[in-house]
Design a protein around this motif. Structure first.
Motif, PDB file in Angstrom:
ATOM      1  N   LEU A   1       0.601  -1.217  -0.125  1.00 38.61           N
ATOM      2  CA  LEU A   1      -0.277   0.233   0.128  1.00 38.61           C
ATOM      3  C   LEU A   1       0.726   1.366   0.458  1.00 38.61           C
ATOM      4  O   LEU A   1       0.234   2.057  -0.374  1.00 38.61           O
ATOM      5  N   ASP A   2       1.881   1.353   0.571  1.00 38.60           N
ATOM      6  CA  ASP A   2       2.898   2.568   1.244  1.00 38.60           C
ATOM      7  C   ASP A   2       3.314   2.804  -0.839  1.00 38.60           C
ATOM      8  O   ASP A   2       3.363   3.632  -1.183  1.00 38.60           O
TER       9      ASP A   2
ATOM     10  N   GLU B   1      -6.236  12.410  -7.091  1.00 34.50           N
ATOM     11  CA  GLU B   1      -7.051  12.190  -4.803  1.00 34.50           C
ATOM     12  C   GLU B   1      -7.658  10.893  -5.122  1.00 34.50           C
ATOM     13  O   GLU B   1      -8.657  10.530  -4.788  1.00 34.50           O
ATOM     14  N   ILE B   2      -7.118   9.983  -5.331  1.00 36.46           N
ATOM     15  CA  ILE B   2      -6.914   8.124  -4.463  1.00 36.46           C
ATOM     16  C   ILE B   2      -6.289   7.915  -3.159  1.00 36.46           C
ATOM     17  O   ILE B   2      -5.144   7.929  -3.712  1.00 36.46           O
ATOM     18  N   GLN B   3      -6.961   7.095  -2.747  1.00 34.75           N
ATOM     19  CA  GLN B   3      -5.758   5.874  -1.371  1.00 34.75           C
ATOM     20  C   GLN B   3      -6.484   4.814  -1.691  1.00 34.75           C
ATOM     21  O   GLN B   3      -7.686   4.516  -1.270  1.00 34.75           O
ATOM     22  N   LEU B   4      -5.429   4.358  -1.869  1.00 30.43           N
ATOM     23  CA  LEU B   4      -5.905   2.183  -1.939  1.00 30.43           C
ATOM     24  C   LEU B   4      -5.785   2.095  -0.503  1.00 30.43           C
ATOM     25  O   LEU B   4      -4.904   2.464   0.314  1.00 30.43           O
ATOM     26  N   TYR B   5      -6.453   0.793   0.332  1.00 29.41           N
ATOM     27  CA  TYR B   5      -6.431   0.136   1.609  1.00 29.41           C
ATOM     28  C   TYR B   5      -6.389  -1.469   1.163  1.00 29.41           C
ATOM     29  O   TYR B   5      -6.750  -1.730   0.476  1.00 29.41           O
ATOM     30  N   GLY B   6      -5.974  -2.080   2.073  1.00 21.38           N
ATOM     31  CA  GLY B   6      -6.027  -2.873   2.377  1.00 21.38           C
ATOM     32  C   GLY B   6      -6.836  -4.174   3.229  1.00 21.38           C
ATOM     33  O   GLY B   6      -7.505  -3.334   3.932  1.00 21.38           O
ATOM     34  N   ARG B   7      -6.686  -5.312   3.656  1.00 22.44           N
ATOM     35  CA  ARG B   7      -7.097  -6.304   4.989  1.00 22.44           C
ATOM     36  C   ARG B   7      -5.741  -6.893   5.643  1.00 22.44           C
ATOM     37  O   ARG B   7      -4.931  -7.114   5.113  1.00 22.44           O
TER      38      ARG B   7
ATOM     39  N   VAL C   1      -5.355  -7.811  -0.400  1.00 24.27           N
ATOM     40  CA  VAL C   1      -6.878  -7.599  -1.303  1.00 24.27           C
ATOM     41  C   VAL C   1      -7.342  -8.596  -2.045  1.00 24.27           C
ATOM     42  O   VAL C   1      -6.438  -9.570  -2.650  1.00 24.27           O
ATOM     43  N   GLN C   2      -8.755  -8.976  -1.728  1.00 23.96           N
ATOM     44  CA  GLN C   2      -9.157 -10.095  -2.436  1.00 23.96           C
ATOM     45  C   GLN C   2     -10.294  -9.500  -3.571  1.00 23.96           C
ATOM     46  O   GLN C   2      -9.796  -8.420  -4.294  1.00 23.96           O
ATOM     47  N   ARG C   3     -10.253 -10.625  -4.390  1.00 26.77           N
ATOM     48  CA  ARG C   3     -10.662 -10.399  -5.890  1.00 26.77           C
ATOM     49  C   ARG C   3     -12.286 -10.122  -5.822  1.00 26.77           C
ATOM     50  O   ARG C   3     -12.647  -9.276  -6.036  1.00 26.77           O
ATOM     51  N   ASN C   4     -12.737 -10.629  -4.499  1.00 23.57           N
ATOM     52  CA  ASN C   4     -13.903  -9.741  -3.769  1.00 23.57           C
ATOM     53  C   ASN C   4     -14.419  -8.619  -3.758  1.00 23.57           C
ATOM     54  O   ASN C   4     -15.036  -7.550  -3.788  1.00 23.57           O
ATOM     55  N   ASP C   5     -12.964  -7.672  -3.053  1.00 24.18           N
ATOM     56  CA  ASP C   5     -12.916  -6.890  -3.338  1.00 24.18           C
ATOM     57  C   ASP C   5     -12.941  -5.744  -4.406  1.00 24.18           C
ATOM     58  O   ASP C   5     -12.535  -3.994  -4.377  1.00 24.18           O
ATOM     59  N   LEU C   6     -12.487  -6.263  -5.761  1.00 23.53           N
ATOM     60  CA  LEU C   6     -12.622  -5.489  -6.757  1.00 23.53           C
ATOM     61  C   LEU C   6     -13.952  -4.864  -6.890  1.00 23.53           C
ATOM     62  O   LEU C   6     -14.574  -5.740  -8.312  1.00 23.53           O
ATOM     63  N   ARG C   7     -14.771  -4.441  -6.806  1.00 23.78           N
ATOM     64  CA  ARG C   7     -16.013  -3.521  -7.486  1.00 23.78           C
ATOM     65  C   ARG C   7     -16.324  -2.591  -7.133  1.00 23.78           C
ATOM     66  O   ARG C   7     -15.649  -1.855  -6.275  1.00 23.78           O
TER      67      ARG C   7
ATOM     68  N   ALA D   1      -3.299  -2.557  -8.870  1.00 26.06           N
ATOM     69  CA  ALA D   1      -2.783  -3.547  -7.507  1.00 26.06           C
ATOM     70  C   ALA D   1      -2.838  -4.944  -6.925  1.00 26.06           C
ATOM     71  O   ALA D   1      -2.078  -4.889  -6.729  1.00 26.06           O
ATOM     72  N   TRP D   2      -4.172  -4.897  -7.284  1.00 28.42           N
ATOM     73  CA  TRP D   2      -4.431  -6.513  -7.384  1.00 28.42           C
ATOM     74  C   TRP D   2      -3.304  -7.398  -8.035  1.00 28.42           C
ATOM     75  O   TRP D   2      -2.435  -8.405  -7.652  1.00 28.42           O
ATOM     76  N   GLN D   3      -3.423  -7.181  -9.867  1.00 31.19           N
ATOM     77  CA  GLN D   3      -3.162  -7.575 -10.345  1.00 31.19           C
ATOM     78  C   GLN D   3      -1.836  -8.040 -10.752  1.00 31.19           C
ATOM     79  O   GLN D   3      -1.286  -8.839 -10.567  1.00 31.19           O
ATOM     80  N   SER D   4      -0.734  -7.047 -10.137  1.00 22.23           N
ATOM     81  CA  SER D   4       0.140  -6.864 -10.456  1.00 22.23           C
ATOM     82  C   SER D   4       1.137  -7.578  -9.244  1.00 22.23           C
ATOM     83  O   SER D   4       2.732  -7.678  -8.976  1.00 22.23           O
TER      84      SER D   4
END
Length: 256
Positions: A36-37, A49-55, A69-75, A96-99
């Motif tokens: 994430l950093d 003006e975007i910020q990404l998060y994870g679990r 990041v799970q695939r279910n989060d891609l929505r 981010a998920w893909q790479s």
């Protein structure tokens, strides 16, 4: 289905693998460890003006460090991003998920989505925003009213693979059904199994992508599974073949 794909049947190993897996557990829970950093620093530097998060391991949303990041989060509306433009937020979450996914072909690359040829005072993000908004609102691809070599809409800095991930996340419908992910490893497996098409995903026209999507969906229908599982097997099959070639008897046994 494309006439050249008539009679091109699902490999038995694919059927066996898909039938022992479930959509919710193996597709929606498919996670990647995202830095994430790194992503948020690049987003700030590009003045998004975007910020990404994870679990974290307990599923709690976190704002920094390595996170899942799970695939279910891609929505659309995902709680794993905040953005002044929802479409761009989802696009970067997909990137981010893909790479970060260990089984897939991609390397970490920050998409430069700014248009280079814009009139003074115009929004350099207007082109990409228009396409993303259309996809989310209508769940279809915008019609192209001019001839292009590829048939794809103009999406600066976004290649076929990332655009397909965004389309899947936005539940876009194309020829063959819901848009499915396309990965170079998966296409390489199809070619190894006998598919007659261009080997390079980056040069796929929209017509070729439709053909690919129809094939994956038809295999899923015939084998009573999900096209997402078919696509996942194609990717994992290539990874397994490479591991076997490199490590021989030391490679873990698989259903491949």
């Amino acid at each position: 289905m494309h006439i050249e794909d008539d009679g091109f049947e699902t490999p038995e190993a694919c059927v066996q693998w898909c039938q022992t897996r479930t959509y919710d557990l193996h597709v929606l829970d498919d996670g990647a460890r995202v830095d994430l950093d790194w992503w948020n620093a690049h987003l700030r530097e590009a003045k998004h003006e975007i910020q990404l998060y994870g679990r974290d391991d307990d599923g709690k949303v976190v704002t920094s460090g390595l996170a899942t990041v799970q695939r279910n989060d891609l929505r659309p509306g995902s709680e794993l991003f905040t953005a002044d433009h929802a479409g761009l937020g989802l696009l970067f979450l997909c990137a981010a998920w893909q790479s970060a996914h260990r089984s897939r072909r991609f390397k970490r690359r920050f998409p430069d989505v700014f248009s280079t040829q814009v009139a003074e005072g115009d929004d350099p993000l207007k082109t990409i925003k228009t396409v993303l908004d259309y996809c989310i609102k209508t769940r279809t691809m915008p019609n192209i009213h001019r001839d292009t070599w590829s048939g794809w809409p103009m999406t600066p800095g976004v290649g076929v693979s990332l655009l397909s991930a965004f389309m899947w996340a936005a539940e876009v419908s194309v020829e063959g059904g819901r848009a499915q992910l396309i990965d170079q490893f998966g296409v390489s497996t199809l070619l190894h199994e006998g598919w007659l098409e261009d080997p390079s995903v980056s040069s796929f026209t929209l017509r070729r992508y439709h053909r690919y999507n129809q094939l994956v969906t038809s295999w899923a229908t015939k084998t009573r599974t999900n096209p997402e599982l078919i696509e996942m097997w194609l990717v994992k099959r290539w990874t397994a073949r490479v591991a076997e070639a490199r490590h021989g008897e030391r490679a873990m046994p698989t259903l491949f």
